[in-house]
Design a protein around this motif. Structure first.
Motif, PDB file in Angstrom:
ATOM      1  N   PRO A  25       8.205   4.028  -5.424  1.00  0.00           N
ATOM      2  CA  PRO A  25       6.989   4.778  -5.736  1.00  0.00           C
ATOM      3  C   PRO A  25       6.065   4.934  -4.522  1.00  0.00           C
ATOM      4  O   PRO A  25       6.205   4.220  -3.530  1.00  0.00           O
ATOM      5  CB  PRO A  25       6.318   3.880  -6.780  1.00  0.00           C
ATOM      6  CG  PRO A  25       6.740   2.504  -6.406  1.00  0.00           C
ATOM      7  CD  PRO A  25       8.137   2.630  -5.843  1.00  0.00           C
ATOM      8  N   ARG A  26       5.129   5.859  -4.631  1.00  0.00           N
ATOM      9  CA  ARG A  26       3.978   5.996  -3.721  1.00  0.00           C
ATOM     10  C   ARG A  26       4.362   6.074  -2.251  1.00  0.00           C
ATOM     11  O   ARG A  26       3.671   5.575  -1.376  1.00  0.00           O
ATOM     12  CB  ARG A  26       3.008   4.813  -3.943  1.00  0.00           C
ATOM     13  CG  ARG A  26       2.438   4.751  -5.347  1.00  0.00           C
ATOM     14  CD  ARG A  26       1.420   3.636  -5.533  1.00  0.00           C
ATOM     15  NE  ARG A  26       2.037   2.322  -5.606  1.00  0.00           N
ATOM     16  CZ  ARG A  26       2.015   1.416  -4.638  1.00  0.00           C
ATOM     17  NH1 ARG A  26       1.346   1.657  -3.523  1.00  0.00           N
ATOM     18  NH2 ARG A  26       2.609   0.262  -4.789  1.00  0.00           N
ATOM     19  N   ASN A  67       0.827  -1.214   0.000  1.00  0.00           N
ATOM     20  CA  ASN A  67       0.000   0.000   0.000  1.00  0.00           C
ATOM     21  C   ASN A  67       0.860   1.264   0.000  1.00  0.00           C
ATOM     22  O   ASN A  67       2.032   1.239   0.416  1.00  0.00           O
ATOM     23  CB  ASN A  67      -0.911   0.015   1.237  1.00  0.00           C
ATOM     24  CG  ASN A  67      -1.993  -1.049   1.149  1.00  0.00           C
ATOM     25  OD1 ASN A  67      -2.501  -1.336   0.066  1.00  0.00           O
ATOM     26  ND2 ASN A  67      -2.335  -1.647   2.281  1.00  0.00           N
ATOM     27  N   ASP A  68       0.274   2.375  -0.434  1.00  0.00           N
ATOM     28  CA  ASP A  68       0.954   3.678  -0.391  1.00  0.00           C
ATOM     29  C   ASP A  68       1.506   3.921   1.012  1.00  0.00           C
ATOM     30  O   ASP A  68       0.807   3.672   2.002  1.00  0.00           O
ATOM     31  CB  ASP A  68      -0.028   4.820  -0.707  1.00  0.00           C
ATOM     32  CG  ASP A  68      -0.575   4.739  -2.133  1.00  0.00           C
ATOM     33  OD1 ASP A  68      -0.255   3.759  -2.844  1.00  0.00           O
ATOM     34  OD2 ASP A  68      -1.321   5.659  -2.518  1.00  0.00           O
TER      35      ASP A  68
END
Ligand SMILES: NC(=O)c1ccc[n+]([C@@H]2O[C@H](COP(=O)([O-])OP(=O)(O)OC[C@H]3O[C@@H](n4cnc5c(N)ncnc54)[C@H](OP(=O)(O)O)[C@@H]3O)[C@@H](O)[C@H]2O)c1
Length: 199
Positions: free
Chosen positions: A144-145, A102-103
């Protein structure tokens, strides 16, 4: 958080799962008798693990094998164990698992003291540790994220001393509970690109 702990039945993984399990949901992963089966040396097996778990907030790898033996007896074939397991296995757990985290989530991998404080018979394991540490530092700047990535570098732990004492003369082993706290810092903290030394 939902956290996968790969190697959760091992000396370090068990302590990490216990520590994080106080406040998080733990999914124990390993080749035998775990919540979800995985062999980190197989990309298909890693893909299958993530398909079964679905999205998680953190992935901890407390595993990775290496051949220990004199450099003069270290063959390319014997060196493959550390490459396939501790180095590539852990890195593939990140590459294959990226979309399942998850982010703002995290990965935490395991290295070890002998890359900085060399011992006889430890060259292959040190190679893998150094590769993991470098990957973590470099990958952190383009994850990322908001996903973070760190590694933990344990000294020999007291609970493993009987297995390794002959290999680590003069080392002062640490309690595995201290190593588990470094994993907690990685999972619950805000830092990235770190290699937490528990020496
Ligand atoms: N113990 C120490 O003093 C110490 C010190 C510094 C660094 N380290 C590093 O910490 C890591 C864990 O060490 P440990 O002593 O806790 O090991 P351990 O007690 O031997 O446990 C290893 C764990 O990993 C799992 N595992 C082994 N091969 C696997 C594979 N191919 N795929 C998925 N899971 C696998 C095992 O379960 P299954 O057999 O069921 O798969 C077990 O849960 C290793 O990278 C080690 O080099 C350990």
């Amino acid at each position: 958080m939902r956290i996968i702990v790969i190697g959760a039945s091992g000396t370090i993984g068990k302590a990490v799962a216990e520590e994080l399990g106080k406040t998080h949901e733990i999914i124990r992963a390993g080749r035998n008798g775990a919540d979800v089966k995985v062999d980190i040396t197989s990309i298909d097996s890693l893909k299958n693990m993530y398909k079964q778990t679905g999205k998680v907030d953190a992935v901890v790898s407390a595993t990775g094998s290496a051949y220990f033996g004199p450099l003069s007896e270290l063959t390319p074939e014997l060196n493959e164990t550390a490459i396939e397991s501790k180095l590539k296995g852990q890195i593939n757990a990140v590459l294959v698992g990226m979309d399942y985290v998850n982010d703002g989530g995290s990965f935490t991998l395991t290295t070890g003291i002998l890359m900085d404080d060399p011992i006889l018979k430890g060259a292959s394991a040190a190679m893998a540790n150094g590769g993991v540490k470098a990957f973590v530092k470099a990958a952190a700047i383009e994850m990322p994220r908001g996903i973070r990535i760190n590694s933990v570098s344990p000294n020999v732990v007291q609970e493993s001393w009987h297995k390794y004492s002959g290999l680590f003369p003069g080392f002062d082993p640490v309690p595995v509970s201290r190593v588990a706290l470094a994993f907690k810092k990685s999972v619950e903290g805000a830092q990235t690109g770190q290699n937490y030394e528990v020496y």
